[in-house]
Design a protein around this motif. Structure first.
Motif, mmCIF file in Angstrom:
data_model
loop_
_atom_site.group_PDB
_atom_site.id
_atom_site.type_symbol
_atom_site.label_atom_id
_atom_site.label_comp_id
_atom_site.label_asym_id
_atom_site.label_seq_id
_atom_site.Cartn_x
_atom_site.Cartn_y
_atom_site.Cartn_z
ATOM 1 N N LEU A 170 -42.979 35.104 -91.858
ATOM 2 C CA LEU A 170 -42.482 34.569 -90.599
ATOM 3 C C LEU A 170 -41.155 35.231 -90.237
ATOM 4 C CD1 LEU A 170 -43.235 30.748 -90.894
ATOM 5 C CD2 LEU A 170 -44.727 32.601 -90.187
ATOM 6 N N SER A 171 -40.922 35.349 -88.938
ATOM 7 C CA SER A 171 -39.664 35.924 -88.474
ATOM 8 C C SER A 171 -38.550 34.892 -88.649
ATOM 9 C CB SER A 171 -39.783 36.286 -87.002
ATOM 10 O OG SER A 171 -39.842 35.105 -86.228
ATOM 11 N N GLY A 172 -37.311 35.316 -88.477
ATOM 12 C CA GLY A 172 -36.168 34.404 -88.589
ATOM 13 C C GLY A 172 -36.297 33.218 -87.643
ATOM 14 N N GLY A 173 -36.707 33.508 -86.410
ATOM 15 C CA GLY A 173 -36.853 32.446 -85.421
ATOM 16 C C GLY A 173 -37.968 31.474 -85.783
ATOM 17 N N GLU A 174 -39.051 32.001 -86.368
ATOM 18 C CA GLU A 174 -40.167 31.141 -86.772
ATOM 19 C C GLU A 174 -39.774 30.247 -87.947
ATOM 20 O OE1 GLU A 174 -43.694 34.161 -85.234
ATOM 21 O OE2 GLU A 174 -43.059 34.216 -87.327
ATOM 22 N N LYS A 175 -39.028 30.837 -88.900
ATOM 23 C CA LYS A 175 -38.556 30.035 -90.036
ATOM 24 C C LYS A 175 -37.661 28.902 -89.549
ATOM 25 C CE LYS A 175 -38.028 33.759 -93.189
ATOM 26 N NZ LYS A 175 -37.098 34.419 -94.101
ATOM 27 N N GLN A 176 -36.815 29.262 -88.572
ATOM 28 C CA GLN A 176 -35.921 28.248 -88.029
ATOM 29 C C GLN A 176 -36.740 27.117 -87.380
ATOM 30 O OE1 GLN A 176 -32.983 29.755 -85.130
ATOM 31 N NE2 GLN A 176 -31.505 28.995 -86.598
#
Ligand code: ADP
Ligand code: MG
Length: 307
Positions: free
Chosen positions: A192-198
């Motif tokens: 997952l991308s940083g934004g998705e993890k967030q």
């Protein structure tokens, strides 16, 4: 050589153990041999949250026993109120959130929730009461569904998990995964991308629906449109709860009941947005600078044109 390899090998084993069964951040702390060990006081009782009132009273704290990360920090967040922390990088904002969650014990002063000293209640009850969206979200090598329901003690129904993912604007993305909610994510699965993890952290928060919300630049990795949509769900969640947040964009904190401005570990200004602008101090100066930067960025984006 043997002497060199032994510790490396030990690290390898630790790493494998971590991957195999790390279930929470505290375990990670312990395995990495951090000397800080937080234990329940012998006579500790569960925290009883009634109003969610948070009080820091002359809190002093140092990570290493030398540099003071927090100096005499005091504030009070009343029932259902929101507080925003602002200040330059390294001023102690994240430290305040970590101390409320009791990742560390303080050197002096007191931190209370509804009048109860957090160092005297059970950690389990404290952490049940607080939902935290950290600066860097951690995923477990497990399904996306399990990752979202992580932190909800009594388990969760599928419908609840989906509703949480929807509030965090993650549901549509999950439907594109090969096995939807049963898809393994993390190192061994879909990355997952940083934004998705967030957004996974945000979904956890929506599902847990805790009495106290703690957000550390919780939407910093999201694009403006997604951020705006999530801010709406967050505002709904926060409506009757106490919240403590670090906002990366000053425009998102105007509506906070209280703003605390940090510098070098100390509170330098405190008040509502209007109080602080009227005072014409550090916050007002930061505000002018930030507005200017945001306008500049907008102008640049517009200059680049569509697409
Ligand atoms: P902010 O969130 O405002 O950027 P932090 O609360 O993370 O600031 O950091 C406050 C101070 O504490 C800084 O000087 C930082 O270097 C120090 N610090 C933060 N985390 C640790 C840590 N785990 N160990 C030692 N020092 C730390
Ligand atoms: Mg920080």
């Amino acid at each position: 050589l043997q002497q060199l390899y032994a510790p490396l090998d030990r690290l390898g084993t630790l790493y494998r153990q971590l991957n195999a069964n790390a279930t929470d951040a505290e375990k990670l702390f312990n395995l990495l041999g951090q000397e800080v060990e937080i234990t329940d006081a012998p006579d500790s009782e569960p925290l009883v949250v009634t109003d969610g009132v948070i009080e820091f009273d002359n809190v002093c704290f140092s990570y290493d026993g030398e540099v003071q990360a927090l100096k005499d920090v005091s504030f009070r967040i009343g029932k259902g109120e929101s507080m925003a922390l602002v200040g330059e990088s390294g001023s102690g904002k994240s430290t305040i959130l970590r101390l409320l969650y009791r990742f560390y014990d303080i050197d002096s002063g007191t931190i209370k929730i509804d009048g109860q000293d957090i160092s005297k209640v059970t950690q389990k009850s404290l952490r049940q009461a607080i939902g935290i969206v950290p600066q860097d979200s951690v995923l477990w090598n497990d399904t996306i569904g399990a990752n979202i329901s992580y932190g909800k003690e009594d388990g969760a129904e599928d419908e609840e998990i989906i509703a949480a993912a929807q509030a965090a604007k993650l549901h549509d993305r999950i439907l594109t995964f090969p096995e939807e909610y049963d898809t393994v994510v993390g190192e061994r699965g879909v990355r997952l991308s940083g934004g998705e993890k967030q957004r996974v952290s945000l979904a956890r928060m929506f599902l847990k629906s805790p009495a106290i919300l703690v957000l550390d630049e919780a939407t910093s990795a999201l694009d403006t449109e997604t951020e705006r949509e999530i801010q709406r769900s967050l505002a709904e969640l926060a409506a009757n709860r106490s919240s403590l947040s670090i906002a990366h964009r000053l425009s998102t904190i105007i509506n906070s009941d209280q703003i605390v401005v940090m510098k070098n570990g100390a509170v330098i200004e405190q008040g509502t947005y209007h109080d602080l602008i009227e005072r014409g101090g550090q916050f007002a100066a930061m505000w002018r600078k930030q507005i200017f930067t945001e306008e500049e960025m907008m102008a640049e984006t517009e200059a680049l044109g569509p697409g």
